[in-house]
Design a protein around this motif. Structure first.
Motif, mmCIF file in Angstrom:
data_model
loop_
_atom_site.group_PDB
_atom_site.id
_atom_site.type_symbol
_atom_site.label_atom_id
_atom_site.label_comp_id
_atom_site.label_asym_id
_atom_site.label_seq_id
_atom_site.Cartn_x
_atom_site.Cartn_y
_atom_site.Cartn_z
ATOM 1 N N TYR A 1 0.811 -1.219 0.000
ATOM 2 C CA TYR A 1 0.000 0.000 0.000
ATOM 3 C C TYR A 1 0.848 1.274 0.000
ATOM 4 C CZ TYR A 1 -3.907 -3.097 0.583
ATOM 5 O OH TYR A 1 -4.834 -4.093 0.389
ATOM 6 N N LYS A 2 2.135 1.103 -0.301
ATOM 7 C CA LYS A 2 3.058 2.230 -0.433
ATOM 8 C C LYS A 2 3.091 3.117 0.822
ATOM 9 C CE LYS A 2 3.360 1.998 -5.313
ATOM 10 N NZ LYS A 2 3.782 0.630 -5.350
ATOM 11 N N LEU A 3 3.052 2.467 1.982
ATOM 12 C CA LEU A 3 3.173 3.185 3.249
ATOM 13 C C LEU A 3 4.652 3.291 3.601
ATOM 14 C CD1 LEU A 3 0.328 1.350 5.195
ATOM 15 C CD2 LEU A 3 0.278 3.694 4.310
ATOM 16 N N PRO A 4 5.040 4.318 4.339
ATOM 17 C CA PRO A 4 6.461 4.471 4.687
ATOM 18 C C PRO A 4 6.933 3.338 5.612
ATOM 19 C CG PRO A 4 5.129 6.118 5.827
ATOM 20 C CD PRO A 4 4.214 5.389 4.883
ATOM 21 N N PRO A 5 8.198 2.949 5.491
ATOM 22 C CA PRO A 5 8.719 1.863 6.322
ATOM 23 C C PRO A 5 8.757 2.204 7.812
ATOM 24 C CG PRO A 5 10.372 2.585 4.724
ATOM 25 C CD PRO A 5 9.170 3.437 4.532
ATOM 26 N N ALA A 6 8.936 3.462 8.131
ATOM 27 C CA ALA A 6 8.995 3.886 9.534
ATOM 28 C C ALA A 6 7.692 4.582 9.912
ATOM 29 C CB ALA A 6 10.167 4.838 9.744
ATOM 30 N N ASP A 7 7.339 4.449 11.188
ATOM 31 C CA ASP A 7 6.153 5.112 11.728
ATOM 32 C C ASP A 7 6.565 5.735 13.062
ATOM 33 O OD1 ASP A 7 3.722 5.875 12.850
ATOM 34 O OD2 ASP A 7 2.704 4.013 12.310
ATOM 35 N N PRO A 8 7.122 6.959 13.011
ATOM 36 C CA PRO A 8 7.668 7.575 14.229
ATOM 37 C C PRO A 8 6.673 7.672 15.383
ATOM 38 C CG PRO A 8 8.361 8.809 12.299
ATOM 39 C CD PRO A 8 7.361 7.786 11.828
ATOM 40 N N ALA A 9 5.399 7.929 15.085
ATOM 41 C CA ALA A 9 4.409 8.023 16.168
ATOM 42 C C ALA A 9 4.243 6.671 16.859
ATOM 43 C CB ALA A 9 3.069 8.511 15.621
ATOM 44 N N ARG A 10 4.144 5.610 16.070
ATOM 45 C CA ARG A 10 4.033 4.253 16.630
ATOM 46 C C ARG A 10 5.293 3.895 17.423
ATOM 47 N NH1 ARG A 10 1.619 -0.494 18.375
ATOM 48 N NH2 ARG A 10 2.834 -2.281 17.679
ATOM 49 N N GLU A 11 6.456 4.241 16.886
ATOM 50 C CA GLU A 11 7.716 3.933 17.560
ATOM 51 C C GLU A 11 7.792 4.635 18.916
ATOM 52 O OE1 GLU A 11 10.546 5.044 14.542
ATOM 53 O OE2 GLU A 11 9.477 3.745 13.121
ATOM 54 N N ALA A 12 7.404 5.912 18.964
ATOM 55 C CA ALA A 12 7.422 6.664 20.224
ATOM 56 C C ALA A 12 6.449 6.051 21.233
ATOM 57 C CB ALA A 12 7.074 8.126 19.972
ATOM 58 N N GLN A 13 5.298 5.639 20.740
ATOM 59 C CA GLN A 13 4.299 4.999 21.606
ATOM 60 C C GLN A 13 4.848 3.686 22.174
ATOM 61 O OE1 GLN A 13 0.942 3.520 19.400
ATOM 62 N NE2 GLN A 13 -0.403 3.529 21.181
ATOM 63 N N GLN A 14 5.501 2.904 21.331
ATOM 64 C CA GLN A 14 6.056 1.627 21.769
ATOM 65 C C GLN A 14 7.193 1.828 22.776
ATOM 66 O OE1 GLN A 14 3.592 -0.399 21.122
ATOM 67 N NE2 GLN A 14 5.064 -1.993 20.630
ATOM 68 N N GLY B 1 15.171 -0.392 14.541
ATOM 69 C CA GLY B 1 16.090 -0.131 13.435
ATOM 70 C C GLY B 1 16.163 -1.301 12.468
ATOM 71 N N GLU B 2 16.222 -2.515 13.001
ATOM 72 C CA GLU B 2 16.256 -3.709 12.158
ATOM 73 C C GLU B 2 14.947 -3.879 11.394
ATOM 74 O OE1 GLU B 2 18.841 -6.113 11.478
ATOM 75 O OE2 GLU B 2 19.760 -4.239 12.122
ATOM 76 N N VAL B 3 13.846 -3.636 12.056
ATOM 77 C CA VAL B 3 12.532 -3.754 11.404
ATOM 78 C C VAL B 3 12.428 -2.765 10.245
ATOM 79 C CG1 VAL B 3 10.047 -3.360 11.721
ATOM 80 C CG2 VAL B 3 11.327 -4.709 13.407
ATOM 81 N N ILE B 4 12.834 -1.532 10.467
ATOM 82 C CA ILE B 4 12.772 -0.517 9.412
ATOM 83 C C ILE B 4 13.682 -0.910 8.252
ATOM 84 C CG2 ILE B 4 13.335 1.887 8.843
ATOM 85 C CD1 ILE B 4 12.378 2.587 11.735
ATOM 86 N N ARG B 5 14.857 -1.424 8.567
ATOM 87 C CA ARG B 5 15.769 -1.890 7.524
ATOM 88 C C ARG B 5 15.103 -2.988 6.694
ATOM 89 N NH1 ARG B 5 19.531 -5.760 6.843
ATOM 90 N NH2 ARG B 5 19.283 -6.661 8.915
ATOM 91 N N HIS B 6 14.447 -3.929 7.372
ATOM 92 C CA HIS B 6 13.731 -4.990 6.657
ATOM 93 C C HIS B 6 12.591 -4.426 5.815
ATOM 94 C CE1 HIS B 6 15.056 -8.313 9.718
ATOM 95 N NE2 HIS B 6 16.045 -7.841 9.007
ATOM 96 N N HIS B 7 11.855 -3.479 6.373
ATOM 97 C CA HIS B 7 10.727 -2.882 5.644
ATOM 98 C C HIS B 7 11.215 -2.175 4.373
ATOM 99 C CE1 HIS B 7 7.713 -2.742 9.251
ATOM 100 N NE2 HIS B 7 8.133 -3.974 8.975
ATOM 101 N N ARG B 8 12.333 -1.488 4.485
ATOM 102 C CA ARG B 8 12.893 -0.818 3.303
ATOM 103 C C ARG B 8 13.290 -1.847 2.237
ATOM 104 N NH1 ARG B 8 15.989 3.404 7.003
ATOM 105 N NH2 ARG B 8 14.413 5.037 6.975
ATOM 106 N N ALA B 9 13.911 -2.938 2.676
ATOM 107 C CA ALA B 9 14.322 -3.981 1.738
ATOM 108 C C ALA B 9 13.106 -4.613 1.059
ATOM 109 C CB ALA B 9 15.138 -5.042 2.468
#
Length: 109
Positions: free
Chosen positions: A57-70, A97-105
């Motif tokens: 769905y072409k969503l960004p790999p990172a979600d800063p709001a979710r990350e801050a919440q977590q 960081g690893e998850v975002i790297r995987h999402h980008r890949a």
């Protein structure tokens, strides 16, 4: 009692008490490490699925709001468990960081 007798008694205590206790504790640590590896593997299976969904769905790999919440949530969990919240945050940041790297890949495929 001379120093040699004290040393022998101490060595005997090491042999009969400390070594078996040390091994018992190390066995528990090994079991916990195994559980952590399995839990991380399961977590990464889920995050890979999230990455595929985001890519579809072409969503960004990172979600800063979710990350801050977590991070906030994990710090509270750590405090309640009497674990250093700074350590817990560093650990989660590494995983994120690893998850975002995987999402980008995944998105690049």
């Amino acid at each position: 009692m001379n120093a040699d007798a004290t040393e022998q008694r101490s060595n005997g205590e090491i042999e009969t008490i400390a070594i078996p206790e040390l091994q018992r504790l190390r066995d528990s640590i090994d079991n916990i490490d195994a559980a952590l590896v399995h839990m991380l593997a399961e977590r990464f299976k889920c995050t890979q699925a999230v990455g595929a969904l985001k890519a579809r769905y072409k969503l960004p790999p990172a979600d800063p709001a979710r990350e801050a919440q977590q991070i906030k949530r994990l710090r509270t969990l750590a405090e309640n468990a009497r674990l250093d919240p700074e350590f817990a945050e560093k650990f989660l940041n590494f995983i994120i960081g690893e998850v975002i790297r995987h999402h980008r890949a995944i998105a690049e495929r």
